[in-house]
Design a protein around this motif. Structure first.
Motif, mmCIF file in Angstrom:
data_model
loop_
_atom_site.group_PDB
_atom_site.id
_atom_site.type_symbol
_atom_site.label_atom_id
_atom_site.label_comp_id
_atom_site.label_asym_id
_atom_site.label_seq_id
_atom_site.Cartn_x
_atom_site.Cartn_y
_atom_site.Cartn_z
ATOM 1 N N GLY A 254 21.633 -11.900 -14.696
ATOM 2 C CA GLY A 254 20.217 -12.077 -14.316
ATOM 3 C C GLY A 254 19.803 -13.536 -14.448
ATOM 4 N N ASP B 63 21.393 -15.533 -11.680
ATOM 5 C CA ASP B 63 20.691 -15.319 -10.419
ATOM 6 C C ASP B 63 19.440 -16.217 -10.342
ATOM 7 O OD1 ASP B 63 20.512 -13.354 -8.028
ATOM 8 O OD2 ASP B 63 18.495 -13.347 -8.885
ATOM 9 N N ARG C 206 11.218 -10.245 -14.965
ATOM 10 C CA ARG C 206 11.937 -9.038 -14.543
ATOM 11 C C ARG C 206 11.001 -7.900 -14.237
ATOM 12 N NH1 ARG C 206 15.341 -9.121 -19.909
ATOM 13 N NH2 ARG C 206 13.199 -9.568 -20.466
ATOM 14 N N LYS D 160 17.445 -10.571 -8.793
ATOM 15 C CA LYS D 160 17.773 -9.381 -7.984
ATOM 16 C C LYS D 160 17.365 -8.114 -8.735
ATOM 17 C CE LYS D 160 22.000 -10.558 -5.537
ATOM 18 N NZ LYS D 160 23.423 -10.696 -5.800
ATOM 19 N N GLU D 161 16.903 -7.119 -7.978
ATOM 20 C CA GLU D 161 16.438 -5.870 -8.608
ATOM 21 C C GLU D 161 17.498 -5.282 -9.536
ATOM 22 O OE1 GLU D 161 16.113 -7.147 -5.344
ATOM 23 O OE2 GLU D 161 16.719 -5.213 -4.490
ATOM 24 N N GLU D 162 18.768 -5.396 -9.141
ATOM 25 C CA GLU D 162 19.812 -4.757 -9.954
ATOM 26 C C GLU D 162 19.943 -5.378 -11.357
ATOM 27 O OE1 GLU D 162 22.032 -6.196 -6.637
ATOM 28 O OE2 GLU D 162 23.779 -6.441 -7.924
ATOM 29 N N TYR D 163 19.314 -6.550 -11.542
ATOM 30 C CA TYR D 163 19.345 -7.169 -12.869
ATOM 31 C C TYR D 163 18.013 -7.024 -13.593
ATOM 32 C CZ TYR D 163 23.412 -9.473 -10.802
ATOM 33 O OH TYR D 163 24.588 -9.733 -10.185
ATOM 34 N N SER D 164 17.090 -6.277 -13.016
ATOM 35 C CA SER D 164 15.722 -6.293 -13.540
ATOM 36 C C SER D 164 15.612 -5.588 -14.898
ATOM 37 C CB SER D 164 14.760 -5.680 -12.531
ATOM 38 O OG SER D 164 15.120 -4.342 -12.324
ATOM 39 N N TYR D 165 16.592 -4.816 -15.271
ATOM 40 C CA TYR D 165 16.476 -4.092 -16.547
ATOM 41 C C TYR D 165 17.410 -4.642 -17.615
ATOM 42 C CZ TYR D 165 20.745 -1.896 -14.934
ATOM 43 O OH TYR D 165 22.021 -1.705 -14.489
ATOM 44 N N ALA E 158 29.427 -5.351 -16.069
ATOM 45 C CA ALA E 158 28.598 -5.453 -14.857
ATOM 46 C C ALA E 158 27.413 -6.394 -15.055
ATOM 47 C CB ALA E 158 28.089 -4.067 -14.466
ATOM 48 N N PHE E 159 27.217 -6.866 -16.275
ATOM 49 C CA PHE E 159 25.997 -7.619 -16.574
ATOM 50 C C PHE E 159 26.208 -9.075 -16.962
ATOM 51 C CE2 PHE E 159 25.337 -3.214 -18.346
ATOM 52 C CZ PHE E 159 24.740 -2.726 -17.188
#
Ligand code: PNS
Length: 161
Positions: A16, A19, A92, A122-127, A145-146
Motif C-alpha cells: 500500500g 502504491d 485508505r 489501490k482498493e486491494e490495499y485499502s485494508y 500478498a501485502f
C-alpha cells in the motif's frame, strides 16, 4: 522543481505504501520517503532497517525521482529543510480521516508554506496496515500478498530467527 515528502513510520513498508509512492512520483519532480524515528511507538524495525527495507522494496520499481531518508523531530521543519512544498499521506478509509485531518491542520498551522495532499492506494490495499501485517506474521500467517519478498523475509527473521 516540485518536491514532496512522504513521511511515516513504515514499520515495515507495505505494498500500500509502495502504491502511494508510485502515485506521488508521477505528480512530483522529487519524492523523499521519510522514515520517522518514532521511538515512542516502539517499532519492530530500527529506522536504519526500515530505510533499507524501503530501498530494497523500491529496487525493482525504477523510480529515479524517489529518495529514502530518516528524520528526527518535527516533520514540517524537516520538510522545509528538504525544500519540499508538500507532504503526501495515504488515505485508505474513512477511519484514517480523523487522525490525518488533525495532523494536516496542525502541520499547516505550524508551517503554512507546506500543503498536505492525500493519495488513495489501490482498493486491494485499502485494508492493510503495517500493524496488522506484523500481527499476522508474528502468528505465522502468510503476509506475502501485502509486502515485498524482502520485507516478508525480514519479518520472518524478526519473529522466527
Ligand atoms: O506512519 P505513521 O505512523 O502514521 O506516521 C506518522 C508520522 C511519522 C507522519 C507522524 O507521527 C509525524 O509526523 N511524526 C514526526 C513528529 C511530528 O512532526 N509530529 C507532529 C505531527 S502533527
Amino acid at each position: 522543481m516540485r518536491k514532496a515528502v512522504y513521511p511515516g513510520s513504515f514499520d515495515p513498508i507495505t505494498l500500500g505504501h509502495l502504491d502511494v509512492i508510485k502515485r506521488a512520483a508521477k505528480l512530483f519532480d522529487e519524492v523523499v520517503v521519510a522514515v520517522a524515528h518514532n521511538d515512542a511507538k516502539q517499532p519492530l524495525f530500527t529506522s536504519a532497517e526500515r530505510v533499507d527495507l524501503i530501498r530494497s522494496s523500491l529496487a525493482e520499481e525504477n523510480l529515479t525521482n524517489v529518495r529514502v531518508d530518516a528524520f528526527n523531530g518535527l516533520l514540517v521543519e524537516y520538510a522545509i529543510k528538504q525544500g519540499a512544498t508538500a507532504l503526501v499521506r495515504g488515505l485508505r478509509a474513512i477511519s484514517d480521516f480523523e487522525f490525518e485531518f488533525q495532523m494536516a491542520l496542525m502541520n499547516r498551522k505550524i508551517q503554512p508554506d507546506l500543503e498536505t495532499i492525500f493519495l488513495m492506494p489501490k482498493e486491494e490495499y485499502s485494508y492493510i496496515s503495517s500493524r496488522m501485517i506484523k500481527e499476522v506474521s508474528r502468528l505465522n500467517g502468510d503476509i506475502s500478498a501485502f509486502v515485498s519478498p524482502k520485507v516478508a523475509d525480514a519479518l520472518e527473521q524478526k519473529f522466527r530467527p
